[in-house]
Design an enzyme around this catalytic site. Structure first.
Site, PDB file in Angstrom:
ATOM      1  N   LYS A 174      43.731  35.749  41.947  1.00 41.37           N
ATOM      2  CA  LYS A 174      42.689  36.616  41.398  1.00 41.37           C
ATOM      3  C   LYS A 174      43.042  38.069  41.615  1.00 41.37           C
ATOM      4  O   LYS A 174      43.403  38.411  42.733  1.00 41.37           O
ATOM      5  CB  LYS A 174      41.376  36.284  42.111  1.00 41.37           C
ATOM      6  CG  LYS A 174      40.205  37.123  41.702  1.00 41.37           C
ATOM      7  CD  LYS A 174      39.028  36.780  42.566  1.00 41.37           C
ATOM      8  CE  LYS A 174      37.924  37.760  42.237  1.00 41.37           C
ATOM      9  NZ  LYS A 174      36.873  37.744  43.186  1.00 41.37           N
TER      10      LYS A 174
ATOM     11  N   LYS B 111      37.949  47.513  49.866  1.00 44.36           N
ATOM     12  CA  LYS B 111      38.095  46.234  50.569  1.00 44.36           C
ATOM     13  C   LYS B 111      39.547  46.001  50.969  1.00 44.36           C
ATOM     14  O   LYS B 111      39.982  44.861  51.151  1.00 44.36           O
ATOM     15  CB  LYS B 111      37.569  45.098  49.671  1.00 44.36           C
ATOM     16  CG  LYS B 111      36.085  45.254  49.294  1.00 44.36           C
ATOM     17  CD  LYS B 111      35.517  44.006  48.626  1.00 44.36           C
ATOM     18  CE  LYS B 111      34.017  44.173  48.331  1.00 44.36           C
ATOM     19  NZ  LYS B 111      33.414  42.961  47.743  1.00 44.36           N
TER      20      LYS B 111
ATOM     21  N   SER C 255      35.965  40.014  35.957  1.00 45.17           N
ATOM     22  CA  SER C 255      35.026  40.749  35.113  1.00 45.17           C
ATOM     23  C   SER C 255      35.675  41.891  34.337  1.00 45.17           C
ATOM     24  O   SER C 255      35.394  42.083  33.149  1.00 45.17           O
ATOM     25  CB  SER C 255      33.883  41.274  35.987  1.00 45.17           C
ATOM     26  OG  SER C 255      34.389  42.070  37.047  1.00 45.17           O
TER      27      SER C 255
ATOM     28  N   LYS D  24      43.897  36.898  46.770  1.00 39.29           N
ATOM     29  CA  LYS D  24      42.886  37.748  46.141  1.00 39.29           C
ATOM     30  C   LYS D  24      43.239  39.201  46.445  1.00 39.29           C
ATOM     31  O   LYS D  24      43.338  39.597  47.607  1.00 39.29           O
ATOM     32  CB  LYS D  24      41.499  37.413  46.688  1.00 39.29           C
ATOM     33  CG  LYS D  24      40.433  38.349  46.135  1.00 39.29           C
ATOM     34  CD  LYS D  24      39.039  37.889  46.485  1.00 39.29           C
ATOM     35  CE  LYS D  24      38.011  38.880  45.979  1.00 39.29           C
ATOM     36  NZ  LYS D  24      36.656  38.471  46.308  1.00 39.29           N
TER      37      LYS D  24
ATOM     38  N   ARG E  86      30.614  43.624  40.409  1.00 40.71           N
ATOM     39  CA  ARG E  86      29.796  44.235  41.463  1.00 40.71           C
ATOM     40  C   ARG E  86      28.480  44.741  40.879  1.00 40.71           C
ATOM     41  O   ARG E  86      27.448  44.707  41.558  1.00 40.71           O
ATOM     42  CB  ARG E  86      30.597  45.328  42.183  1.00 40.71           C
ATOM     43  CG  ARG E  86      31.764  44.720  42.974  1.00 40.71           C
ATOM     44  CD  ARG E  86      32.652  45.737  43.652  1.00 40.71           C
ATOM     45  NE  ARG E  86      33.844  45.080  44.224  1.00 40.71           N
ATOM     46  CZ  ARG E  86      34.897  45.723  44.683  1.00 40.71           C
ATOM     47  NH1 ARG E  86      34.929  47.043  44.680  1.00 40.71           N
ATOM     48  NH2 ARG E  86      35.925  45.049  45.172  1.00 40.71           N
TER      49      ARG E  86
ATOM     50  N   GLU F 201      49.867  33.529  52.252  1.00 44.07           N
ATOM     51  CA  GLU F 201      48.423  33.239  52.215  1.00 44.07           C
ATOM     52  C   GLU F 201      48.182  31.822  51.679  1.00 44.07           C
ATOM     53  O   GLU F 201      47.364  31.067  52.204  1.00 44.07           O
ATOM     54  CB  GLU F 201      47.688  34.246  51.315  1.00 44.07           C
ATOM     55  CG  GLU F 201      47.467  35.627  51.918  1.00 44.07           C
ATOM     56  CD  GLU F 201      46.305  35.652  52.917  1.00 44.07           C
ATOM     57  OE1 GLU F 201      45.740  34.602  53.230  1.00 44.07           O
ATOM     58  OE2 GLU F 201      45.986  36.760  53.393  1.00 44.07           O
TER      59      GLU F 201
ATOM     60  N   TYR G 280      34.552  34.294  32.082  1.00 43.23           N
ATOM     61  CA  TYR G 280      33.241  34.524  31.459  1.00 43.23           C
ATOM     62  C   TYR G 280      33.280  34.150  29.980  1.00 43.23           C
ATOM     63  O   TYR G 280      32.242  34.035  29.346  1.00 43.23           O
ATOM     64  CB  TYR G 280      32.816  35.988  31.655  1.00 43.23           C
ATOM     65  CG  TYR G 280      32.802  36.359  33.127  1.00 43.23           C
ATOM     66  CD1 TYR G 280      31.736  36.003  33.936  1.00 43.23           C
ATOM     67  CD2 TYR G 280      33.891  37.008  33.723  1.00 43.23           C
ATOM     68  CE1 TYR G 280      31.735  36.288  35.302  1.00 43.23           C
ATOM     69  CE2 TYR G 280      33.901  37.296  35.081  1.00 43.23           C
ATOM     70  CZ  TYR G 280      32.822  36.934  35.863  1.00 43.23           C
ATOM     71  OH  TYR G 280      32.843  37.198  37.211  1.00 43.23           O
TER      72      TYR G 280
HETATM   73  C1  PBG Z   1      33.091  38.687  46.175  1.00 38.68           C
HETATM   74  C2  PBG Z   1      33.701  38.397  44.857  1.00 38.68           C
HETATM   75  C3  PBG Z   1      34.191  39.346  43.955  1.00 38.68           C
HETATM   76  C4  PBG Z   1      34.536  38.647  42.808  1.00 38.68           C
HETATM   77  C5  PBG Z   1      34.300  37.287  43.050  1.00 38.68           C
HETATM   78  N1  PBG Z   1      33.795  37.153  44.332  1.00 38.68           N
HETATM   79  C6  PBG Z   1      34.235  40.828  44.004  1.00 38.68           C
HETATM   80  C7  PBG Z   1      34.864  41.522  45.127  1.00 38.68           C
HETATM   81  O1  PBG Z   1      35.680  40.974  45.870  1.00 38.68           O
HETATM   82  O2  PBG Z   1      34.508  42.684  45.296  1.00 38.68           O
HETATM   83  C8  PBG Z   1      35.050  39.296  41.562  1.00 38.68           C
HETATM   84  C9  PBG Z   1      34.865  38.544  40.306  1.00 38.68           C
HETATM   85  C10 PBG Z   1      34.975  39.353  39.072  1.00 38.68           C
HETATM   86  O3  PBG Z   1      35.294  40.564  39.083  1.00 38.68           O
HETATM   87  O4  PBG Z   1      34.722  38.773  38.011  1.00 38.68           O
HETATM   88  N2  PBG Z   1      33.686  38.311  47.305  1.00 38.68           N
END
Ligand code: PBG
Length: 332
Positions: free
Chosen positions: A256, A225, A282, A202, A212, A241, A321
């Site tokens: 991701k 992050k 997203s 990720k 968010r 990982e 989505y």
């Molecule tokens: C939170 C999480 C995130 C997403 C899924 N779980 C956002 C982040 O890490 O800030 C993102 C999913 C998306 O953008 O559709 N841990």
């Protein structure tokens, strides 16, 4: 002619007619390749459209149950739940994540009541929808997200979700060692068949903005992050990982975001031969919608081509989505 095989080899020959293209198609997508992420909000009878995700809404628990039924009708095997926790229930330590009656657990039970075992329920493990600071874990005095104390809370969060009826626990926090700790806790709490889909690779990505907004953590988040999510420059590290998460007991792994990381998906599949899933996040969804709205390309063609790319790269499935739209197109 420099190529001696010309014209004996004409790759256009098999492309001439539709029947022939169908016969030679290497990758096939079905609704069973889709996982549908859904946002949960409080109250009942509520649908809140999300401005930065056109076409996506937050639903109250009763609406989530209806969406889950829709998934079953469309042939989508699994939904993924994300709560928009009420502001007054967010705290520095994200304790609401452990509440057996939080929005997530209510939604899990409502889906189970509505659909029985006909749909898989995947739940995200990370503290960001529950913390007042929007980070995925616990902070020390300097604002650093501490690893081991966070893992201890994530373990309890995972067991809380499994107790409510979750089928797949998906840790999205990127703490070290959390997959093993969660696996052990699930075994000890009589959930031997609850799966773990690890968000293994990720990345600290610019594509998460609309999510968010959807879970209400965006406005709260200070900083970034990058001390836990991966550097988009790194591929070998993603393999490390993934290797660790498999060794720690993950049943499947996730990459991701999706499209910008097809090389990671491909390498993971070739190297480990495990089920690999992609999260078309997203920002990717929003860009497709924005592109289509501005007339750059046909929306349906654009979204189906992008989803197909994940399968071609080696994915077992895609969190998107667009899942209901894609399933409808695939079902004709
Ligand atoms: C939170 C999480 C995130 C997403 C899924 N779980 C956002 C982040 O890490 O800030 C993102 C999913 C998306 O953008 O559709 N841990």
């Amino acid at each position: 002619m420099s190529d001696a095989s010309y014209p004996a080899t004409r790759l256009r020959r098999t492309r001439v007619s539709g029947w022939s293209r169908a016969m030679h198609r290497e990758t096939v997508m079905t609704p069973a390749d889709l996982i549908w992420p859904l946002f949960v909000t409080g109250g009942s009878g509520i649908e809140e459209p999300i401005a930065s995700l056109p076409g996506v809404s937050r639903w109250s628990v009763d609406g989530i149950a209806k969406r889950a039924k829709e998934a079953v009708e469309l042939g989508i095997p699994c939904i993924a739940l994300f709560p928009n926790t009420q502001p007054e229930r967010r705290s520095d330590d994200g304790a609401e994540a452990l509440n057996p009656d939080n929005l997530m657990c209510q939604a899990i039970r409502a889906v189970r009541d509505a659909c029985g075992g006909d749909v898989g329920i995947l739940t995200d493990v990370a503290l960001d929808p529950y913390t007042s600071h929007g980070q995925d874990g616990l902070l020390d005095t300097s604002g650093y997200v501490v690893n081991d104390d966070t893992v201890a809370v994530l373990v309890d969060q995972a067991v809380n979700q499994a107790n409510a009826g979750a089928d797949i626990i998906a840790p999205s926090d990127m703490m070290d060692g959390r997959v093993r700790a969660i696996r052990m806790a699930l075994e000890m709490s009589n959930h031997p068949n609850v799966q773990i889909m690890a968000y293994s690779a990720k990345y600290a990505s610019a594509f998460y903005g609309p999510f968010r907004d959807a879970v209400g953590s965006g406005g709260l988040l200070k900083g970034d992050k990058k001390s836990y999510q991966m550097d988009p420059a790194n591929g070998d590290e993603a393999m490390r990982e993934i290797a660790l998460d498999i060794a720690e007991g993950a049943d499947s792994v996730m990459v991701k975001p999706g499209l910008a990381y097809l090389d990671i998906i491909w390498r993971a599949k070739q190297r480990f031969g495990v089920p690999v899933f992609a999260y078309q996040v997203s920002g990717e969804y929003a860009l497709i919608e924005a592109g289509a709205a501005s007339g750059i390309a046909d929306r349906e063609a654009l979204l189906m081509e992008k989803l197909l790319a994940f399968k071609r790269a080696g994915c077992s499935g895609v969190l998107t989505y667009h899942a209901p739209v894609a399933a409808r197109l695939l079902n004709g």
